[in-house]
Design an enzyme around this catalytic site. Structure first.
Site, short mmCIF file in Angstrom:
data_model
loop_
_atom_site.label_atom_id
_atom_site.label_comp_id
_atom_site.label_asym_id
_atom_site.label_seq_id
_atom_site.Cartn_x
_atom_site.Cartn_y
_atom_site.Cartn_z
N HIS A 15 0.83 -1.22 0.00
CA HIS A 15 0.00 0.00 0.00
C HIS A 15 0.87 1.28 0.00
O HIS A 15 0.80 2.10 -0.91
CB HIS A 15 -0.92 0.02 1.22
C1 BDR Z 1 -3.03 1.79 5.05
O1 BDR Z 1 -3.35 1.57 6.41
C2 BDR Z 1 -2.22 1.12 7.12
O2 BDR Z 1 -2.52 -0.07 7.80
C3 BDR Z 1 -1.14 0.86 6.10
O3 BDR Z 1 0.13 1.20 6.61
C4 BDR Z 1 -1.53 1.75 4.95
O4 BDR Z 1 -1.01 3.05 5.12
C5 BDR Z 1 -3.76 0.77 4.19
O5 BDR Z 1 -5.14 0.89 4.37
#
Ligand code: BDR
Ligand code: CA
Length: 323
Positions: free
Chosen positions: A247
């Site tokens: 992500h």
């Molecule tokens: C986002 O939420 C966090 O858990 C991860 O680091 C990322 O930034 C994904 O939804």
């Protein structure tokens, strides 16, 4: 030929396993200069994410000050940290942080964002891969920074262009859901924003074989392998994904390879209450409706599609180059 000027980057983060991947990716980029790391609650509480950022900078020789930021959302109650995703220590409970402690640099994240942007007009990109509270506080305290920022690149939201609508609720992505009021401030401010949402980042998957490859390539890859064992198992168990979704890495890749992304332009608003709290919605430019909450707000870029293998390739090349 004159050397190309580097893009100055403020990395706003909640490390966080994929945040750690993104930070190591940034370290490998010769076209970027990391000016500061600002931390916030999200994957863990702010004292933990700050400690993790300090650990990462010290262990991997990343020359940037770490400033601690917001500990809670602007208007709603802080939600429990997702320890089942990132571990109690925020970095996969791999024992890396045992006995580690360090102090952040003096100054609060939002104030430092203002200071750095004002000192470098037109040159700073803020890469935000966590709840947007620090950015919202900065723009509330000093709205004059908006036109001075080169770009704001966000990993956040789920716009459904690429399929997914949410990971913490059926319609909300974690970073935005954690502080929807802050997100709505950031998306409606008069600065350029490019959002790489969950609907796109969920397709950026480093497989188990990719991670194993990187583990063999050197210390950075081995570290990422060690901290991501539980994260990878969770993806397999809960989403039948064979590997880790990159992500935060995907948003970092946008800084150096924007051509890998297809972006759509239009105003973005975030739902701040009710059952759809945290939903992020883009109204495309040129689409005409009756009177609506998007009218009069500046257009932002939102990722709709990307060259997913290309993003994974760029990431792997970067981590390999760290040795
Ligand atoms: C986002 O939420 C966090 O858990 C991860 O680091 C990322 O930034 C994904 O939804
Ligand atoms: Ca994050």
């Amino acid at each position: 030929m004159a050397a190309q000027e580097k893009t100055l980057v403020i990395f706003d983060t909640d490390p966080g396993i994929d945040d750690a991947m993104a930070l190591l990716f940034l370290k490998a980029q010769s076209s970027l200069e990391l000016k500061a790391i600002t931390t916030v609650f999200g994957n863990a509480e702010t004292d933990i994410t700050t400690r993790n950022a300090l650990y990462l900078t010290q262990r991997f020789g990343i020359d940037a000050p770490v400033y601690a930021g917001a500990t809670k959302p602007l208007a709603i109650k802080r939600l429990p940290a997702p320890t089942f995703v990132h571990g109690d220590d925020g970095l996969g409970d791999a024992g890396m942080l045992d006995g580690f402690s360090a102090e952040p640099a003096v100054g609060e994240a939002a104030d430092k964002i203002i200071e750095i942007v004002r000192a470098n007009p037109g040159k700073v990109t803020i890469l935000a891969v966590a709840p947007l509270t620090n950015l919202a506080l900065a723009i509330q305290r000093d709205p004059g920074i908006a036109p001075l920022v080169k770009d704001v690149v966000v990993m956040g939201g789920a716009f459904a262009w690429g399929g997914k609508r949410g990971n913490v609720t059926p319609v909300a992505e974690a970073n935005i859901h954690n502080d929807p009021h802050a997100a709505d401030i950031v998306f409606t401010a008069e600065w350029p924003v490019a959002a790489i949402g969950l609907d796109v980042t969920s397709h950026c998957v480093a497989t188990n074989a990719d991670a194993a490859d990187l583990a063999e390539s050197g210390a950075a890859g081995q570290f990422l392998w060690d901290i991501s064992r539980g994260y990878e198992a969770l993806y397999l168990r809960s989403q039948h994904v064979n590997g880790c979704c990159l992500h935060d890495v995907a948003a970092a890749v946008y800084l150096v390879a924007p051509e890998l992304f297809t972006m759509r332009s239009g105003a973005v608003r975030v739902v701040t209450d009710g059952i759809a709290i945290g939903q992020s919605i883009q109204k495309l430019d040129g689409h005409v409706f009756g009177p609506n909450a998007w009218e009069g707000h500046p257009s932002k870029l939102v990722a709709a599609d990307a060259d997913y293998p290309g993003i994974v390739r760029v990431y792997k090349d970067a981590i390999r180059s760290l040795r």
